[in-house]
Design an enzyme around this catalytic site. Structure first.
Site, PDB file in Angstrom:
ATOM      1  N   CYS A 472       0.869  -1.170   0.000  1.00 52.79           N
ATOM      2  CA  CYS A 472       0.000   0.000   0.000  1.00 52.79           C
ATOM      3  C   CYS A 472       0.907   1.221   0.000  1.00 52.79           C
ATOM      4  O   CYS A 472       2.007   1.197  -0.561  1.00 52.79           O
ATOM      5  CB  CYS A 472      -0.966  -0.025   1.179  1.00 52.79           C
ATOM      6  SG  CYS A 472      -0.165  -0.031   2.800  1.00 52.79           S
ATOM      7  N   ILE A 473       0.501   2.300   0.633  1.00 58.01           N
ATOM      8  CA  ILE A 473       1.279   3.537   0.559  1.00 58.01           C
ATOM      9  C   ILE A 473       2.635   3.401   1.248  1.00 58.01           C
ATOM     10  O   ILE A 473       3.659   3.868   0.740  1.00 58.01           O
ATOM     11  CB  ILE A 473       0.495   4.701   1.187  1.00 58.01           C
ATOM     12  CG1 ILE A 473      -0.742   5.000   0.344  1.00 58.01           C
ATOM     13  CG2 ILE A 473       1.357   5.958   1.263  1.00 58.01           C
ATOM     14  CD1 ILE A 473      -1.578   6.123   0.891  1.00 58.01           C
TER      15      ILE A 473
END
Length: 531
Positions: A472-473
């Site tokens: 993810c981020i």
């Protein structure tokens, strides 16, 4: 073979992965929001009156172009979600999954249009009738506006069809339609039926979302605090995107008429007002769930916590952690990415993280009570300038530095007291861990990420131990065969910010802003081993 080795995901893991898929459209949404914000503000009458040099045909054409291009993501947001969800969740043939997502979304709306036409509701141009049946144009198709929730449900159905049928084998006479080609075919049939069912059941879904919105809004000024605190508490588990999407894109975040159209969701309302030439100012009911609420903690609080951790470190170790803290503050204030700082104290002092979550939620409420109206998603300096300062004093942007300064002092005092009083082992306080920190910059750094990816792969138990890899981020998200082969201490020595073991097979490794590059390098290494 790969399919048989893949661990069956739990419901918890499914929601984590679903939340991760939201990040692709949300990242584009954030960028388009900045484009739209700059373009609309610099082409507004108030700004051109204040700065006459901007009122030239060429510049105004550029600003209008920026606003038009920036509005793309908000116009086609549901279809973006319906494509991104099967794309993100699919393990194989991701391109086919994404294509099928688009097919499923269009077919679903065509089937809804068929039902409305058969019932005699369409065709019509009567605004009252259209509003009563919640009908609007979707990709040129008059259909019931199911919004983001409908797109998410459609995306999940398409993903399930893809996982079930992407490797199907048909009889020789029909073999051309087998395998991955069968997925959009079965999607067309299934979503055609789903579209016939939607008009019959959608009122139930709408009532549920409206009930959630009523519960949050009935809390008054504490509604934003519930949202802000809940989002921070869900973040360590990777589930915050579910709550955020509900508030930003569904009726739970409010409904409002903007430029003659009914718009639902806090962020959708804000962006609709941003692109509406007739609009003056932004709705406080929408912005109270957006960027402004994060700014006290992101621009003031967490930098204050970082300074407290620096001052509480042993004097001889401060130079060793300075770079870590500074990079975390920059990621937080400029990029709106808080995990590099939050994971420095989350695991060693969960109570401090709870206090941080409550103060973040309180920041949402304070901004709402003060009447600040700064929207978008990230709560960073860019949002403050683009959606606050550039839109004039009506946004009350000048209150943000004042509140952020208060939060800075509060966080600094709370963190410094707690760290010293309870001897919390934040960076630089543990002699042994600090000596280990000296080895955190590995001798061999490979690739563009700046991390020793081969060593990270070895610490994860090797390529054979990894059954799925994604990110993810800021985090690597993995499924492993044998959790005992994962060396958490080695991962931290290789500059991982944190290691979260969710169950006996699911693992998250918090890397930071370079996680995409690390993931790509790990994937390349794994592919080379398989070859």
């Amino acid at each position: 073979m790969a399919a048989s080795q893949t661990q069956k995901i739990t419901l918890w893991e499914f929601f984590q992965n679903l939340g991760k898929t939201f990040m692709l459209p949300v990242a584009l949404l954030s960028f388009c929001g900045i484009m739209l914000g700059i373009g609309s503000s610099l082409s507004s009458h108030d700004v051109t009156t204040l700065i006459p040099a901007l009122d030239t045909p060429v510049l105004q054409l550029v600003f209008t172009w920026m606003a038009k291009v920036g509005s793309f993501a908000f116009t086609f947001l549901p279809v973006m979600f319906c494509i991104a969800i099967p794309l993100g969740l699919a393990r194989e043939n991701k391109g086919v999954a994404a294509f099928s997502g688009f097919v499923g979304f269009v077919v679903m709306n065509l089937a809804v249009n068929f039902w409305l036409t058969a019932k005699g509701i369409l065709p019509t141009s009567d605004p009252a009738l259209l509003k009563a049946n919640n009908i609007r144009d979707t990709l040129g198709i008059a259909s019931i506006d199911t919004g983001i929730l409908g797109a998410v449900i459609a995306g999940i159905i398409v993903w399930m069809l893809h996982e079930r049928f992407h490797n199907i084998r048909l009889p020789d006479a029909l073999a051309f339609f087998g395998g991955a080609r069968f997925v959009p075919i079965i999607t067309t049939l299934v979503m055609g039926v789903v579209g016939l069912v939607i008009p019959l059941i959608w009122s139930v879904f709408a009532a549920g979302i409206n009930g959630l919105g009523y519960m949050i809004n009935s809390a008054g000024d504490f509604g934003p605090m519930i949202f802000g605190t809940g989002e921070r508490l869900l973040l360590p588990f990777g589930l915050q995107h579910i709550l955020v999407a509900l508030i930003r894109f569904t009726d739970a975040g409010g409904t409002m008429d903007v430029c003659g159209h009914s718009v639902s969701g806090a962020l959708t309302i804000f962006q609709a007002q941003l692109s509406c030439p007739e609009n003056r100012g932004f709705a406080e009911s929408a912005t109270r769930f957006l960027s402004q609420g994060k700014m006290p903690a992101f621009l003031g609080g967490l930098p204050g916590a970082a300074l407290a951790m620096y001052h509480c470190a042993r004097p001889e170790n401060r130079h060793k952690i300075k770079g870590l803290l500074i990079s975390g503050v920059i990621a937080c204030t400029v990029g709106g990415t808080t995990e590099p700082l939050e994971f420095l104290f989350l695991f060693v002092a969960p109570v401090l993280y709870l206090i941080h979550a409550l103060l973040t939620g309180l920041g949402f409420t304070v901004m709402a009570v003060l009447g600040v109206t700064i929207g978008n998603t990230d709560g960073n300096v860019i949002d403050f300038v683009v959606f606050g300062i550039l839109h004039g004093l009506s946004t009350k942007w000048y209150l943000v530095p004042v509140v952020a300064a208060v939060w800075f002092v509060a966080y600094y005092l709370i963190f410094r007291f707690a760290i010293q009083r309870f001897n919390i082992r934040t960076p630089g306080r543990d002699i042994e861990s600090v000596s280990a920190d000296a080895s955190q910059v590995p001798a061999a750094v490979t690739g563009k990420s700046g991390y020793d990816s081969p060593a990270i792969l070895a610490a994860l138990g090797g390529a054979d131990n990894i059954t799925s890899l994604d990110n993810c981020i800021t985090r690597l998200r993995l499924s492993v065969k044998d959790m005992s082969l994962v060396n958490s201490d080695a991962l931290k020595a290789l500059r991982a910010i944190g290691v979260v073991q969710l169950n006996q097979h699911s693992l998250q490794v918090v890397i930071g802003t370079q996680v995409q590059s690390v993931k790509d390098e790990l994937q390349t290494l794994m592919n080379s081993v398989e070859a």
